[in-house]
Each structure stands twice: as C-alpha cells, then as structure tokens.
Design a protein around this motif. Structure first.
Motif, short mmCIF file in Angstrom:
data_model
loop_
_atom_site.label_atom_id
_atom_site.label_comp_id
_atom_site.label_asym_id
_atom_site.label_seq_id
_atom_site.Cartn_x
_atom_site.Cartn_y
_atom_site.Cartn_z
N TYR A 1 0.83 -1.20 0.00
CA TYR A 1 0.00 0.00 0.00
C TYR A 1 0.87 1.26 0.00
O TYR A 1 0.60 2.21 -0.72
CB TYR A 1 -0.94 0.00 1.20
N GLU A 2 1.92 1.22 0.81
CA GLU A 2 2.84 2.37 0.85
C GLU A 2 3.49 2.57 -0.51
O GLU A 2 3.59 3.70 -1.00
CB GLU A 2 3.91 2.14 1.93
N ARG A 3 3.90 1.49 -1.15
CA ARG A 3 4.54 1.60 -2.47
C ARG A 3 3.54 2.08 -3.52
O ARG A 3 3.87 2.91 -4.36
CB ARG A 3 5.14 0.26 -2.88
N LYS A 4 2.33 1.58 -3.47
CA LYS A 4 1.31 2.00 -4.44
C LYS A 4 0.97 3.47 -4.26
O LYS A 4 0.76 4.19 -5.25
CB LYS A 4 0.05 1.16 -4.27
N SER A 5 0.93 3.94 -3.01
CA SER A 5 0.60 5.34 -2.76
C SER A 5 1.66 6.27 -3.33
O SER A 5 1.40 7.44 -3.60
CB SER A 5 0.42 5.60 -1.26
N ARG A 6 2.87 5.74 -3.54
CA ARG A 6 3.95 6.52 -4.16
C ARG A 6 4.05 6.26 -5.66
O ARG A 6 5.02 6.64 -6.31
CB ARG A 6 5.28 6.20 -3.49
N GLY B 1 2.95 -3.14 -6.32
CA GLY B 1 2.01 -2.60 -5.36
C GLY B 1 1.51 -3.63 -4.36
O GLY B 1 2.23 -4.53 -3.95
N VAL B 2 0.24 -3.49 -4.01
CA VAL B 2 -0.36 -4.28 -2.95
C VAL B 2 -0.32 -5.78 -3.24
O VAL B 2 0.16 -6.56 -2.42
CB VAL B 2 -1.82 -3.81 -2.71
N ARG B 3 -0.82 -6.18 -4.39
CA ARG B 3 -0.88 -7.62 -4.69
C ARG B 3 0.50 -8.25 -4.73
O ARG B 3 0.71 -9.34 -4.18
CB ARG B 3 -1.60 -7.87 -6.02
N THR B 4 1.44 -7.60 -5.37
CA THR B 4 2.79 -8.16 -5.48
C THR B 4 3.39 -8.38 -4.10
O THR B 4 3.90 -9.46 -3.79
CB THR B 4 3.70 -7.24 -6.31
N HIS B 5 3.33 -7.38 -3.26
CA HIS B 5 3.94 -7.48 -1.94
C HIS B 5 3.19 -8.48 -1.05
O HIS B 5 3.81 -9.21 -0.28
CB HIS B 5 4.02 -6.10 -1.28
N MET B 6 1.86 -8.53 -1.17
CA MET B 6 1.11 -9.53 -0.40
C MET B 6 1.50 -10.94 -0.81
O MET B 6 1.72 -11.81 0.04
CB MET B 6 -0.40 -9.34 -0.60
N ILE B 7 1.59 -11.18 -2.10
CA ILE B 7 1.94 -12.51 -2.60
C ILE B 7 3.35 -12.89 -2.17
O ILE B 7 3.60 -14.03 -1.76
CB ILE B 7 1.77 -12.58 -4.13
N ALA C 1 14.44 -3.96 -4.15
CA ALA C 1 14.87 -4.09 -2.76
C ALA C 1 13.66 -4.24 -1.83
O ALA C 1 13.70 -5.02 -0.87
CB ALA C 1 15.71 -2.88 -2.34
N GLY C 2 12.60 -3.54 -2.15
CA GLY C 2 11.38 -3.64 -1.35
C GLY C 2 10.75 -5.01 -1.43
O GLY C 2 10.31 -5.57 -0.42
N VAL C 3 10.71 -5.58 -2.61
CA VAL C 3 10.15 -6.93 -2.78
C VAL C 3 11.03 -7.94 -2.05
O VAL C 3 10.54 -8.86 -1.39
CB VAL C 3 9.99 -7.27 -4.28
N TRP C 4 12.33 -7.79 -2.14
CA TRP C 4 13.26 -8.68 -1.46
C TRP C 4 13.07 -8.60 0.06
O TRP C 4 13.03 -9.61 0.76
CB TRP C 4 14.69 -8.31 -1.86
N THR C 5 12.92 -7.38 0.58
CA THR C 5 12.70 -7.19 2.01
C THR C 5 11.34 -7.71 2.44
O THR C 5 11.19 -8.29 3.52
CB THR C 5 12.85 -5.70 2.39
#
Length: 131
Positions: free
Chosen positions: A28-33, A38-44, A106-110
C-alpha cells in the motif's frame, strides 16, 4: 482430528494472515507513491515466503523421524532469498544511464524477508520491519 492438531493448524494460518497483512501494508505504501510493485505483489511475496518457511520448518517432520535422514531447513530459506533476488533483478531497468526499479526490487526482497520472519514465528521482528 485432535485439538492439538487443530490449534497447530490455526497457528500456522495466523502466520500466513499476519504475513499477508504486512505485505499489504508495504504494498500500500509503495502504491501510494505510484511505484511499480504494489499491494498484490507485496502480499503474494510475503505470503509465499511465509508459506515456504512453514513448509521448510514443519513439512518434513515425518522424514526427520526416519533413521539416517538429516535435513537442513535453512536450505529452503536460502532458496527464497535467491529466488526473490532473481525476480528483483527483472524489475531493474537501465535507460540512458539512469537506473529505475532498484528500490522496488529491494522492497520486494525485504518483503520476502518479512514473510520469512513471520513464517518462522518471529512476529515482532517481522512486524517491526514492516513498520
């Protein structure tokens, strides 16, 4: 099914839910920027990493009980890190001497690390990393 089995399964489900919520928050934070993942990618990613950690820790209990078998659950965790790194590499673009997507990768990795922590029952550290 006995009560202990049901309680264990509910605890494992809780880990998946917490990992999904943390992935949602990061996404959500990434999508807002207005970033790519975004949301789905990070949730998965968080949910998948937590699931793989759970399977790594508990999925081979029947094999470990056999004589002569030695397993290293950390090997599966290492493969999560490598696999997500590979996905992240696909998110990085170089155009006209400018690099795009590095922070997203880096965000997806984290996010995978957050999912791994929660899958390993390290709730405090996983949620803290999310914040």
């Amino acid at each position: 099914m006995n009560d202990t089995y049901l309680i264990t399964q509910i605890g494992l489900l809780l880990r998946l839910i917490v990992a999904g919520v943390c992935g949602f928050a990061i996404g959500y934070e990434r999508k807002s920027r207005l970033k790519e993942a975004g949301v789905r990618t990070h949730m998965i990613v968080a949910l998948g990493a937590a699931l793989i950690m759970i399977v790594s820790k508990y999925g081979f209990v029947d094999v470990v009980q056999l004589k002569g078998y030695v397993l290293d659950p950390s090997r599966i965790a290492a493969q999560i890190v490598s696999g997500i790194g590979f996905l992240g590499a696909g998110m990085i673009f170089v155009r006209k001497q400018a690099i795009n997507g590095l922070t997203t990768a880096a965000g997806v990795w984290t996010t995978a690390g957050v999912g791994m922590a929660i899958g390993a029952k390290l709730y405090f550290i996983g949620v803290s990393a999310t914040v």
